[in-house]
Write a protein that holds these residues in place. Structure first.
Motif, short mmCIF file in Angstrom:
data_model
loop_
_atom_site.label_atom_id
_atom_site.label_comp_id
_atom_site.label_asym_id
_atom_site.label_seq_id
_atom_site.Cartn_x
_atom_site.Cartn_y
_atom_site.Cartn_z
N SER A 28 0.76 -1.26 -0.04
CA SER A 28 0.00 0.11 -0.11
C SER A 28 0.78 1.36 -0.05
N GLN A 29 0.34 2.47 -0.70
CA GLN A 29 0.88 3.57 -0.58
C GLN A 29 0.25 4.75 0.24
N ASP A 30 -0.70 3.98 1.07
CA ASP A 30 -1.47 4.78 1.95
C ASP A 30 -0.85 4.67 3.29
N ALA A 31 -0.34 5.44 3.99
CA ALA A 31 0.60 5.34 5.09
C ALA A 31 -0.69 5.10 6.28
N GLU A 32 -1.73 6.15 6.21
CA GLU A 32 -2.80 5.86 7.55
C GLU A 32 -3.31 4.33 7.36
N LEU A 33 -3.59 3.79 6.13
CA LEU A 33 -4.22 2.33 5.84
C LEU A 33 -3.13 1.29 6.14
N TYR A 34 -1.84 1.63 6.02
CA TYR A 34 -0.68 0.59 6.58
C TYR A 34 -0.65 0.80 8.21
N ALA A 51 5.34 -2.48 1.67
CA ALA A 51 5.72 -2.48 0.36
C ALA A 51 5.04 -1.46 -0.43
N GLY A 52 5.67 -0.58 -1.11
CA GLY A 52 4.75 0.60 -1.91
C GLY A 52 4.58 0.09 -3.24
N GLY A 53 5.14 -0.54 -4.01
CA GLY A 53 5.05 -0.84 -5.35
C GLY A 53 5.49 -2.27 -5.78
N VAL A 54 5.41 -2.48 -6.97
CA VAL A 54 5.63 -3.80 -7.55
C VAL A 54 6.93 -4.37 -7.32
N ALA A 59 10.77 -7.83 -4.33
CA ALA A 59 12.09 -8.05 -3.60
C ALA A 59 11.89 -8.65 -2.09
N LEU A 60 10.78 -7.83 -1.40
CA LEU A 60 10.56 -8.45 -0.30
C LEU A 60 10.04 -10.06 -0.15
N ALA A 61 9.50 -10.49 -1.25
CA ALA A 61 8.76 -11.69 -1.15
C ALA A 61 10.05 -12.60 -1.45
N ASP A 62 11.13 -12.04 -2.00
CA ASP A 62 12.12 -13.02 -2.32
C ASP A 62 13.35 -13.03 -1.03
N GLU A 63 13.39 -11.74 -0.20
CA GLU A 63 14.32 -11.75 0.96
C GLU A 63 13.69 -12.26 2.15
N CYS A 73 -5.99 -2.31 -3.12
CA CYS A 73 -6.25 -1.99 -4.63
C CYS A 73 -7.09 -0.60 -4.45
N GLY A 74 -6.39 0.49 -4.95
CA GLY A 74 -7.26 1.78 -4.82
C GLY A 74 -7.51 2.08 -6.57
N ALA A 75 -8.54 3.00 -6.32
CA ALA A 75 -9.15 3.22 -7.92
C ALA A 75 -7.83 4.11 -8.71
N ALA A 76 -6.99 4.78 -7.86
CA ALA A 76 -6.09 5.14 -8.85
C ALA A 76 -4.93 4.46 -9.31
N SER A 77 -4.80 3.30 -8.83
CA SER A 77 -3.63 2.49 -9.06
C SER A 77 -4.16 1.02 -9.35
N ALA A 78 -3.81 0.47 -10.64
CA ALA A 78 -3.84 -0.94 -10.88
C ALA A 78 -2.83 -2.07 -10.53
N THR A 79 -1.89 -1.58 -9.86
CA THR A 79 -0.69 -2.40 -9.11
C THR A 79 -1.14 -3.52 -8.58
N GLY A 80 -2.25 -3.79 -7.86
CA GLY A 80 -2.78 -4.85 -7.08
C GLY A 80 -2.62 -6.07 -7.88
#
Length: 253
Positions: A28-34, A51-54, A59-63, A73-80
């Motif tokens: 998530s890129q939403d600090a309050e939600l995190y 984690a902020g992005g893809v 990388a964290l999933a590997d480490e 999954c926000g309306a302004a982002s399709a990275t989910g």
């Protein structure tokens, strides 16, 4: 990210063996939600990593030895759906439960998430207990929370009540809506009514270790809590102790 305090590490040692808490990656890129999600997960015995992005998520999933992934999954982002598809496509992470939290207005991502292999999805706002139950079911974990806190436990002081797992606060039977920071601050005060907490202690209770917060910021959030209490639970008073900090008055004060 800052290392956990020595006392916290020692508290998780039993006969010299570290107790491993399930690690959940929160994308998530939403600090309050995190902060909100990390709080409810922490109360229920999980630990979390942001984690902020893809790239950061992969990388964290590997480490790290992740047990589950929560996607914002926000309306302004399709990275989910992208993150989900990449995780499901890798042998190391393909078996990880991936849960989507879909923001209002982003319902069109449902189909893409299903195609990507999502395990479960909830449309926000959602009851935190549903996310916790889902994680525990997917990971075959028992119901009781960690640190002696049961899922059904309440903190109470006079007419003020706080249900920990549901992130719910009531005053005189009326719901009081607080953000995650205000919830954490009020929880600290509710755990020891009458005790004076310094601003540093309140910062330690409500904010992550790696974020620098000034005393004035604490005052602003306490002011918001007071405003919410005044409307729903006027008998609940947060007292300012000059040069010392804040205290929640006991009912018999």
């Amino acid at each position: 990210m800052a290392s956990p305090p020595t006392e916290a590490v020692e508290a998780d040692l039993v006969l010299g063996v570290a107790l491993m808490k399930p690690l959940v990656l929160i994308c998530s890129q939403d600090a309050e939600l995190y902060l909100f999600l990390s709080h409810i997960l922490g109360v229920d015995g999980f630990t979390s990593e942001p984690a902020g992005g893809v790239k950061e998520a992969l990388a964290l999933a590997d480490e790290r030895e992740l047990q589950a992934v929560v996607l914002d999954c926000g309306a302004a982002s399709a990275t989910g759906p992208t993150i989900c598809a990449r995780l499901k496509g890798e042998p190391r992470t393909g078996g990880l439960p991936v849960i989507a939290l879909i923001a209002p207005g982003a319902e069109n991502q449902h189909l893409d998430l299903l195609k990507a292999g999502i395990d479960e999805s909830f449309v926000r706002p959602f009851a935190p207990a549903k996310l916790l139950d889902c994680l525990r079911t997917k990971l075959a974990l028992p119901k009781p929370g960690s640190n002696g806190i049961e899922n059904s436990s309440w903190l109470c002081c006079g007419s003020l009540e706080m249900k920990l797992d549901a992130h719910r606060v009531r005053g005189n039977g009326h719901d009081i809506h607080l953000g995650p920071l205000e919830f954490n601050l009020l929880r600290q005060l509710l755990e020891a009514p009458g005790k004076v907490f310094s601003r540093d202690e309140l910062i330690g209770a409500a904010w992550p270790d790696n974020i620098h917060i000034g005393a004035r910021t604490v005052d602003v959030h306490i002011s918001r809590i007071r405003k919410a209490l005044k409307a729903a639970s006027p008998g609940s008073v947060i007292r300012t102790v000059r040069s010392a900090g804040y205290s929640l008055e006991k009912p018999d004060d």
